[in-house]
Design an enzyme around this catalytic site. Structure first.
Site, PDB file in Angstrom:
ATOM      1  N   HIS A  70       3.324   6.513  -7.084  1.00  0.00           N
ATOM      2  CA  HIS A  70       2.789   7.744  -7.502  1.00  0.00           C
ATOM      3  C   HIS A  70       3.373   9.114  -7.342  1.00  0.00           C
ATOM      4  O   HIS A  70       3.515   9.841  -8.023  1.00  0.00           O
ATOM      5  CB  HIS A  70       1.284   8.043  -6.626  1.00  0.00           C
ATOM      6  CG  HIS A  70       0.150   8.813  -7.277  1.00  0.00           C
ATOM      7  ND1 HIS A  70      -1.059   8.954  -6.521  1.00  0.00           N
ATOM      8  CD2 HIS A  70       0.196   9.211  -8.490  1.00  0.00           C
ATOM      9  CE1 HIS A  70      -1.666   9.744  -7.524  1.00  0.00           C
ATOM     10  NE2 HIS A  70      -1.124   9.897  -8.555  1.00  0.00           N
ATOM     11  N   HIS A 109       1.607   4.630  -2.960  1.00  0.00           N
ATOM     12  CA  HIS A 109       1.689   5.907  -2.862  1.00  0.00           C
ATOM     13  C   HIS A 109       3.003   6.407  -3.264  1.00  0.00           C
ATOM     14  O   HIS A 109       3.165   7.525  -3.945  1.00  0.00           O
ATOM     15  CB  HIS A 109       1.716   6.227  -1.290  1.00  0.00           C
ATOM     16  CG  HIS A 109       0.102   6.210  -0.942  1.00  0.00           C
ATOM     17  ND1 HIS A 109      -0.701   6.875  -1.402  1.00  0.00           N
ATOM     18  CD2 HIS A 109      -0.245   5.579   0.382  1.00  0.00           C
ATOM     19  CE1 HIS A 109      -2.188   6.686  -0.630  1.00  0.00           C
ATOM     20  NE2 HIS A 109      -1.479   6.006   0.550  1.00  0.00           N
ATOM     21  N   HIS A 124       0.889  -1.387   0.124  1.00  0.00           N
ATOM     22  CA  HIS A 124       0.007  -0.122   0.166  1.00  0.00           C
ATOM     23  C   HIS A 124       0.791   1.172   0.106  1.00  0.00           C
ATOM     24  O   HIS A 124       0.733   2.074  -0.945  1.00  0.00           O
ATOM     25  CB  HIS A 124      -0.977   0.181   1.308  1.00  0.00           C
ATOM     26  CG  HIS A 124      -1.822   1.263   1.443  1.00  0.00           C
ATOM     27  ND1 HIS A 124      -3.102   1.163   1.132  1.00  0.00           N
ATOM     28  CD2 HIS A 124      -1.493   2.462   1.845  1.00  0.00           C
ATOM     29  CE1 HIS A 124      -3.782   2.448   1.222  1.00  0.00           C
ATOM     30  NE2 HIS A 124      -2.692   3.078   1.811  1.00  0.00           N
ATOM     31  N   GLU A 125       1.680   1.376   0.875  1.00  0.00           N
ATOM     32  CA  GLU A 125       2.684   2.712   1.008  1.00  0.00           C
ATOM     33  C   GLU A 125       3.477   2.759  -0.197  1.00  0.00           C
ATOM     34  O   GLU A 125       3.780   3.731  -0.654  1.00  0.00           O
ATOM     35  CB  GLU A 125       3.537   2.509   2.320  1.00  0.00           C
ATOM     36  CG  GLU A 125       2.731   2.391   3.581  1.00  0.00           C
ATOM     37  CD  GLU A 125       1.503   3.608   3.657  1.00  0.00           C
ATOM     38  OE1 GLU A 125       1.755   4.780   3.169  1.00  0.00           O
ATOM     39  OE2 GLU A 125       0.559   3.468   4.402  1.00  0.00           O
TER      40      GLU A 125
HETATM   41 ZN   LIG Z   1      -3.014   5.350   1.784  1.00  0.00          ZN
END
Ligand SMILES: [Zn+2]
Length: 699
Positions: free
Chosen positions: A484, A481, A477-478
């Site tokens: 991105h 980010h 998940h991290e």
């Molecule tokens: Zn998040």
């Protein structure tokens, strides 16, 4: 005074932060310099004589505020991952100065006029789309903070802001006070039946701290929830449940979870009234419209029909979940009727019976190196990059540093990876930017750098660190980010990477990456038992997958009730018409949920997300972002199906990189999504991922 880069490392922006040399005493002198520069630049830009052009207004302000953000980012980062009393003091001392500077920029009417003048200037049309977007975003934010109001309305607007902030603070203080005020003391061992040992041990310690016999349970989640989930003592469950759902309400004193002055009912009503007034002043029909203005969702009606749609599709599954639970409780737990305080207990027993597996057993299959290798391989295959170890000064010897390169070896980005929990490090997991991509004054670009921070257990006894499956998901998940932020190709700071991305779309790339942790091909390759070296057994993986969707129908409806309530409150709710927020909550629950809520439940009185956090008319964004990420991921599943190969489909990956990751905030998220998917998002993939694709089979 240490005010030059050579004697104050916080003022050195030539390369990566010199973490080994930064001391708490560097903070204030560095901020003196950086704040003065930033203020001077803003003042110059706002002067009447300054030409209303990008190069005379936006650029110099950006050039002076970027170093401030970067240096302050380093201080904030160190405060979070390597806290010391001295650093905390330096951070606390300077925080008000930095906050005040930014709010003064947001309120600077002359600067606002200058920005507006740029958009009316002939040269505006010549600006790139990215620069236009930055100006539009700034004007929108200025407007939402009241910059365009007639002078005589401004004092009232400021009053509204202050009062709302005070109400938010009082709301959360009351929740905390009511939570703290209650305790359940168990005095006989028999009362603890069913509770896990660590929960009882913590309760014993809590009683000991008060020099009391027995066990102390509280309404704080880590103490309260295990009681609901595991305790075989039904009366104890009921007592604690009643106390929990009446906190900070008029019923609080009756059940012992608060005092009359902690009742949040009046705060809720006033908060909603002030928000409605603010919306009217800004020229909107209601506060939901204000909240959605900077978001991806366009209108309250659009959000509500999205939720309605999801509710209709999830409902039959929720009914099935509910029937299963009732049947199970009646036949195996001897509970003829499930009361609200039996729900978590019955669900946990059913889950154990059907899907029990040991988290700890799973953990042995995920040693650090294999997990990282798996994560990097997914990234490299999909996005055509290489990730290699690199070196840079770090704040702790456990921190690792990597570089991301394109296939031709050019540098794309770098990142710090700080995986283990330790003293002086804040809990949780997050991605933060150390530096964002932008064009440099000469030529070339500044490449992005990310901090990836987790709190997993460190290696012990010469064995590598092993992660639970949840931790593996967190890391993916991290890292999403991070991608991105790092893979952006945008050269303008204000919209590069995650900058300027709509708030309800920002979790798309992160939740997207989580999907790979449920993909057998990926999991098999990144698992290797820490002793035997064997991959995770398929049978165990299938159990994990089935457990993931356990009671997802009921879970979905619960989220829909929260989201609908939040939206309805901010569209047309008016407490003066005789209906309370709690009446509305009950109505919405009746309409969308399959289980009635307890007549005494006052859950809105502790709904801090919307009354004390930033989620007012925004709670829907959790489900919204899940729809986006599931639907984006479905493009990879479709490609895999068509080619009869793995989801690590290169051409879909290239498209995802180009249309979603590279563009950052330079265009609306809906446009990016459509460019990638060829259509608007729909909810099918999320339902399928949650095991709710088809209506359930009749039984
Ligand atoms: Zn998040």
């Amino acid at each position: 005074m240490a005010t030059t880069p050579s004697d104050n490392p916080l003022l050195d922006f030539t390369a990566l932060p010199r973490f080994g040399e930064i001391r708490p005493e560097h903070v204030t002198p560095a901020l003196d310099v950086l704040l003065a520069n930033a203020k001077a630049a803003v003042e110059r830009a706002a002067q009447p004589m300054t030409p209303a052009q990008w190069s005379d207004v936006v650029e110099p302000v950006e050039r002076a505020t970027e170093p401030l953000s970067r240096a302050w980012g380093v201080v904030g980062h160190l405060n979070a991952v390597a806290d010391t009393p001295e650093l905390r003091a330096a951070h606390g001392e300077n925080l008000p100065r930095v906050t005040e500077f930014w709010s003064s920029v947001g309120q600077n009417l002359e600067l606002f006029k200058k920005y507006k003048a740029i958009t009316h200037h002939d040269s505006f049309e010549l600006l790139s789309g990215e620069r236009k977007k930055i100006l539009e975003n700034s004007l929108r934010d200025f407007r939402l903070s009241g910059a365009e109001l007639p002078e005589e309305q401004k004092p009232r607007f400021a009053e509204l802001q202050e009062r709302q902030a005070a109400l938010a603070k009082a709301f959360s203080d009351h929740v905390l006070d009511a939570t703290n005020a209650y305790a359940f003391y168990a005095t006989r061992e028999a009362e603890l039946a069913g509770l896990p040992e660590d929960v009882s041990a913590a309760a014993r310690e809590a009683a000991e701290r008060e020099n009391k016999e027995g066990w102390k349970f509280t309404l704080h989640f880590p103490s309260y929830f295990p009681v609901l989930q595991y305790s075989e003592n039904r009366a104890m469950r009921e007592t604690m449940y009643r106390a929990y759902v009446t906190r900070a309400s008029e019923l609080g004193p009756v059940y012992g979870a608060g005092k009359a002055e902690w009742d949040n009912t009046a705060i809720i009503e006033e908060q909603l009234k002030l928000r409605a007034e603010e919306a009217k002043m800004l020229g909107y029909d209601n506060f939901a419209e204000v909240s959605l203005t900077p978001k991806m969702a366009e209108t309250p009606a659009q959000v509500m029909s999205f939720l309605e749609d999801l509710a209709t599709r999830a409902r039959p599954h929720a009914e099935k979940d509910w029937k299963e639970l009732r049947d199970f409780a009646a036949s195996e737990l001897g509970l003829a009727q499930i009361e609200p305080w039996d729900m978590a207990f019955a669900a946990e027993r059913l889950r154990q019976k059907r899907y029990s597996f040991s988290e700890n057993e799973v953990k042995q299959y995920f040693p650090e190196d294999f997990v990282l290798q798996g994560l990097f391989k997914v990234t490299e295959t999909l996005f055509g990059v290489h990730i290699r170890p690199d070196s840079a000064p770090v704040w702790n010897p456990d921190v690792r540093f990597f570089r991301v390169e394109n296939a031709d070896g050019t540098l794309v980005a770098q990142f710090y990876l700080d995986l283990y929990a330790r003293e002086g490090k804040r809990g949780g997991a997050w991605m933060d930017d150390a530096r964002s991509r932008r064009k440099l004054d000469g030529n070339g670009v500044q490449t992005p750098v990310a901090y990836l921070t987790c709190n997993f257990s460190a290696p012990v006894g010469g064995r590598p660190a092993c992660f639970t499956h949840d931790e593996v998901i967190t890391l993916f998940h991290e890292f999403g980010h991070g991608l991105h932020h790092m893979l952006t190709r945008v050269d303008e700071l204000g919209v590069s990477g995650i900058n300027g991305v709509e708030w309800d779309a920002v979790e798309l790339p992160s939740q997207f990456m989580e999907n790979f942790c449920w993909e057998w091909d990926v999991v098999r390759e990144m698992s290797s038992h820490v002793e035997t070296g064997k991959p995770l057994p398929r049978e165990l993986f299938d159990k994990m997958l089935a457990a993931k969707n356990f009671q997802s129908g009921l879970g979905t409806l619960r989220q829909i009730v929260f989201s609908m309530f939040d939206m309805a409150l901010h569209v047309d709710f008016d407490a003066s018409k005789g209906k309370s927020a709690n009446d509305l909550a009950r109505e919405i629950n009746e309409r969308y949920h399959v289980i009635a809520q307890a007549s005494f439940s006052r859950w809105p009185n502790t709904f801090s997300h919307i009354f004390a956090g930033g989620y007012a008319a925004g709670y829907y964004s959790y489900k919204w972002a899940e729809v986006l990420s599931a639907d984006a991921y479905a493009a990879f599943e479709e490609a895999a199906q068509a080619a009869k190969s793995s989801v690590l489909d290169e051409s879909t990956g290239t498209r995802y990189r180009k249309e979603i990751l590279e563009v950052g905030g330079s265009r609306p998220a809906m446009e990016s999504f459509k460019a990638f998917r060829g259509r608007e998002p729909n909810i099918d993939a999320l339902l399928r991922h949650n095991g709710m694709e088809q209506p359930p089979a009749q039984q």
